[in-house]
Scaffold this motif. Structure first.
Motif: not given
Ligand SMILES: *Cc1c(COP(=O)(O)O)cnc(C)c1O
Length: 226
Positions: A37, A60, A84, A165, A167, A197-198, A213-216, A222
């Protein structure tokens, strides 16, 4: 450490943890797609992830995604982009042009607009239905009790629904939410499960996630939105 080696290292670590979690659940790493992400990340970290071989990314917001990816898509042909975040109906056309997968189909009007946009473009995009497993008023997604009917409706409209999906609420254990999503998917004959997620992707993989869904965890913290 350069940005390139840092992001490459994170990717390796996340992939290893996915593989370990998959193994614990009697699955393999190939059963799980890592969606990186890239929202609110500086360009050089995104470039580093692509250089390290990552090909599936999520955003997103439609406009930010265009800034990050419109040009890159012409340079790297095998990228796969997932939306997402919430999709406004006035952005449907742009979203369909840019994204390969829309993970946030969450209301009849949006489903209808997507179906129309696919018709007009003579193609379609893979879709996930977002489920508000925690029944939080501020959160997008159909309620669990309405999910079966909504999935049926999307299918009637011709949307290629591939999975669900969610959250989960930030202040609750995630496992019951992941398990609920998996049950709803199973009874609707859906194989895709975008969850984790992370902070919790390993748990999600153990409970059947096909997409995390992995961002950080991939890119680092961010940047504040400008
Ligand atoms: C930002 C975001 C993520 C990634 O969150 P991290 O905690 O940074 O991994 C995953 N899913 C959605 C829908 C997001 O908006």
């Amino acid at each position: 450490m350069t940005t390139e080696t840092e992001v490459a290292g994170h990717l390796e670590e996340v992939r290893a943890r996915i593989a370990q979690a998959a193994e614990r659940a009697g699955r393999t790493a190939d059963d799980v797609v890592l969606v990186a992400i890239s929202k609110s990340q500086p360009d050089e970290r995104i470039a580093a992830a692509v250089a390290a071989g990552q090909r599936v990314f999520g955003e997103n917001r439609v406009q930010e995604a265009q800034e990050h990816w419109a040009q890159r898509r012409t340079e790297t042909r095998d990228l796969e982009l997932h939306l997402v975040g919430p999709l406004q109906t006035n952005k449907v056309k742009d979203a369909v042009a840019l994204f390969d997968v829309i993970q946030t189909v969450d209301r009849p009007k949006l489903a209808e607009r997507l179906a129309r946009a696919f018709d007009a473009a003579g193609m379609s995009r893979r879709c996930f239905v977002q489920v508000n497993t925690g029944e939080e008023p501020q959160k997008a997604g159909v309620l669990p009790a309405e999910a079966d009917a909504f999935v049926a409706k999307c299918r009637e409209m011709g949307l290629p629904v591939e999975g669900l999906m969610c959250i989960p609420p930030v202040d609750q254990p995630v496992a019951p939410h992941f398990a609920l999503l998996a049950r709803i998917a199973a009874r609707n004959g859906l194989s895709g499960l975008s969850m984790g997620m992370s902070a919790d992707y390993a748990a999600a993989v153990e409970l059947g996630a096909t997409h995390v869904r992995v961002g950080t965890g991939v890119f680092g913290a961010r940047q504040a939105r400008g």
